[in-house]
Motif scaffolding. Structure first.
Motif, short mmCIF file in Angstrom:
data_model
loop_
_atom_site.label_atom_id
_atom_site.label_comp_id
_atom_site.label_asym_id
_atom_site.label_seq_id
_atom_site.Cartn_x
_atom_site.Cartn_y
_atom_site.Cartn_z
N VAL A 44 46.87 36.64 49.09
CA VAL A 44 45.58 35.95 49.12
C VAL A 44 45.18 35.51 47.72
O VAL A 44 45.37 36.24 46.74
N VAL A 45 44.64 34.29 47.64
CA VAL A 45 44.17 33.78 46.35
C VAL A 45 42.80 33.14 46.53
O VAL A 45 42.44 32.67 47.62
N ASP A 46 42.03 33.13 45.46
CA ASP A 46 40.72 32.48 45.45
C ASP A 46 40.34 32.20 44.00
O ASP A 46 40.70 32.97 43.10
N ILE A 47 39.60 31.13 43.78
CA ILE A 47 39.17 30.78 42.43
C ILE A 47 38.16 31.78 41.87
O ILE A 47 38.13 32.05 40.68
N CYS A 48 37.31 32.33 42.72
CA CYS A 48 36.35 33.38 42.35
C CYS A 48 35.46 32.99 41.17
O CYS A 48 35.11 33.83 40.33
N ARG A 49 35.07 31.76 41.11
CA ARG A 49 34.11 31.31 40.10
C ARG A 49 33.51 29.99 40.57
O ARG A 49 34.03 29.35 41.51
N SER A 50 32.46 29.55 39.92
CA SER A 50 31.77 28.33 40.32
C SER A 50 32.50 27.08 39.86
O SER A 50 33.32 27.11 38.95
N VAL A 51 32.18 25.97 40.53
CA VAL A 51 32.60 24.63 40.11
C VAL A 51 31.32 23.85 39.87
O VAL A 51 30.42 23.84 40.71
N ASP A 52 31.21 23.18 38.73
CA ASP A 52 29.94 22.61 38.29
C ASP A 52 29.29 21.68 39.32
O ASP A 52 28.06 21.67 39.45
N THR A 53 30.08 20.91 40.04
CA THR A 53 29.49 19.93 40.96
C THR A 53 29.19 20.50 42.34
O THR A 53 28.69 19.78 43.21
N VAL A 54 29.48 21.77 42.55
CA VAL A 54 29.26 22.39 43.86
C VAL A 54 27.91 23.10 43.83
O VAL A 54 27.71 24.01 43.02
N PRO A 55 26.98 22.72 44.71
CA PRO A 55 25.62 23.23 44.61
C PRO A 55 25.40 24.60 45.23
O PRO A 55 24.30 25.14 45.13
N TYR A 56 26.41 25.16 45.87
CA TYR A 56 26.26 26.47 46.50
C TYR A 56 27.21 27.45 45.80
O TYR A 56 28.21 27.05 45.19
N PRO A 57 26.92 28.75 45.85
CA PRO A 57 27.77 29.72 45.16
C PRO A 57 29.14 29.88 45.82
O PRO A 57 29.24 29.95 47.04
N LEU A 58 30.17 29.90 45.00
CA LEU A 58 31.51 30.17 45.50
C LEU A 58 31.77 31.67 45.46
O LEU A 58 30.94 32.45 45.02
N SER A 59 32.92 32.08 45.93
CA SER A 59 33.23 33.50 46.04
C SER A 59 33.36 34.14 44.66
O SER A 59 33.57 33.47 43.65
N THR A 60 33.26 35.44 44.64
CA THR A 60 33.29 36.22 43.40
C THR A 60 34.52 37.13 43.37
O THR A 60 35.14 37.40 44.41
N VAL A 78 48.83 43.91 50.99
CA VAL A 78 48.23 42.68 50.48
C VAL A 78 48.51 42.54 48.98
O VAL A 78 48.52 43.54 48.24
N VAL A 79 48.75 41.32 48.56
CA VAL A 79 48.82 40.94 47.14
C VAL A 79 47.72 39.92 46.92
O VAL A 79 47.58 38.95 47.69
N ALA A 80 46.91 40.11 45.89
CA ALA A 80 45.78 39.22 45.62
C ALA A 80 45.82 38.72 44.18
O ALA A 80 46.17 39.47 43.27
N ARG A 81 45.44 37.45 44.00
CA ARG A 81 45.36 36.87 42.68
C ARG A 81 44.13 35.96 42.60
O ARG A 81 43.82 35.24 43.54
N GLN A 82 43.46 35.99 41.46
CA GLN A 82 42.36 35.06 41.20
C GLN A 82 42.99 33.78 40.64
O GLN A 82 43.44 33.75 39.49
N THR A 83 43.03 32.73 41.46
CA THR A 83 43.81 31.54 41.14
C THR A 83 43.10 30.29 41.62
O THR A 83 42.53 30.25 42.71
N ASP A 84 43.17 29.25 40.81
CA ASP A 84 42.61 27.93 41.13
C ASP A 84 43.73 27.07 41.70
O ASP A 84 44.76 26.86 41.06
N VAL A 85 43.54 26.53 42.91
CA VAL A 85 44.59 25.74 43.55
C VAL A 85 44.89 24.45 42.79
O VAL A 85 45.91 23.80 43.02
N ARG A 86 44.00 24.05 41.89
CA ARG A 86 44.26 22.86 41.07
C ARG A 86 45.33 23.12 40.02
O ARG A 86 45.92 22.18 39.48
#
Length: 280
Positions: A44-60, A78-86
């Motif tokens: 599982v991966v998730d950016i876990c931080r905000s993106v400036d143009t997104v008006p709602y909170p992203l995951s932490t 499970v293997v987890a990483r904090q990762t940006d798909v970009r």
């Protein structure tokens, strides 16, 4: 005769490993939960931080930790990483960490996405929508293809799009146009990958939810945006008498496409939309 994997009482993803992006909250967290319940191990991966143009909170990061604990509580690894798909290199590293741990990945769920549906005219919102929703989906599939093909096990790739990937909704802002374009573009990727990967018995499909009861949809900024869109603000935009569907409804569709129950289903755009598209 029933296939062995679909015997009564058998868990549908037993013995399989799934790679899920945008996994810490909202739809992604629901996909992870259902797959773990059905016997899958997870990367599982998730950016876990905000993106400036997104008006709602992203995951932490804390939510990603919670997702990991939930999978373990269900008896799965499970293997987890904090990762940006970009960031393709970082995403490849996260994927490879899961592959090293489990020795295989059978299912890919390209779920990570943002909705920068901003009223103001910010070009960056267009770029962010395309970079995350479309290029991020491309990266997610591309990092997985070599090992899935080499394994000669077949597999399933599910791209989470939107009703905005099949009809012209999203508003006139740069972010709204970017959202619709990115979600339509994901369908083009899906159809092409489905043809390219069919000789390897790797199926590729997309899922298209209407509004889902997740923080993204219920956040006040999104509620305000929807109120200004003449299509989305209809009293009853869905054909069925529900304003939104639940995250688990979308996850159940993802689960089915990932499972051997859908072993001959590929190249399909599957709405989970309470009849929204049929009314357009």
């Amino acid at each position: 005769m029933r296939d062995e994997g679909t015997r009564l009482g058998a868990r549908r993803l037993e013995g399989k490993v799934a790679f899920v992006t945008g996994a810490a909250g909202g739809l992604g967290r629901s996909h992870v939960r259902r797959m773990a319940e059905e016997g899958a191990d997870l990367v599982v991966v998730d950016i876990c931080r905000s993106v400036d143009t997104v008006p709602y909170p992203l995951s932490t990061p804390e939510e990603l930790d919670d997702a990991v604990e939930e999978v373990r509580a269900l008896g799965r690894r499970v293997v987890a990483r904090q990762t940006d798909v970009r960031d393709r290199a970082a995403l490849q590293a996260a994927y490879d960490a899961g592959l090293d741990e489990f020795g295989q990945i059978d299912i890919v769920v390209a779920n990570a996405g943002i909705a920068p549906l901003l009223v103001e005219d910010r070009v960056q919102a267009w770029h962010d929508a395309l970079d995350v929703n479309l290029t991020g989906t491309f990266h997610t599939v591309e990092v997985a293809i070599p090992s899935m093909v080499a394994a000669e096990r077949g597999g399933s790739i599910v791209i989470v799009s939107s009703t905005a990937g099949l009809v012209g909704i999203g508003g006139a802002s740069n972010g709204g146009l970017g959202y619709a374009a990115s979600k339509h573009g994901a369908v083009g990727l899906m159809r092409t990958y489905a043809n390219n990967l069919a000789p390897h018995s790797i199926r590729v499909n997309s899922v298209h939810p209407t509004g889902v009861a997740t923080p993204m949809v219920t956040d006040p900024a999104i509620v305000e945006f929807v109120a200004q869109d003449p299509i989305l603000s209809e009293t009853a935009p869905n054909a069925l008498p529900v304003a939104v569907v639940e995250a688990v409804d979308v996850s159940n569709a993802v689960l089915w496409l990932a499972s051997d129950e859908a072993r001959y289903v590929t190249g399909v755009t599957l709405p989970v939309d309470a009849g929204f598209i049929n009314r357009r």
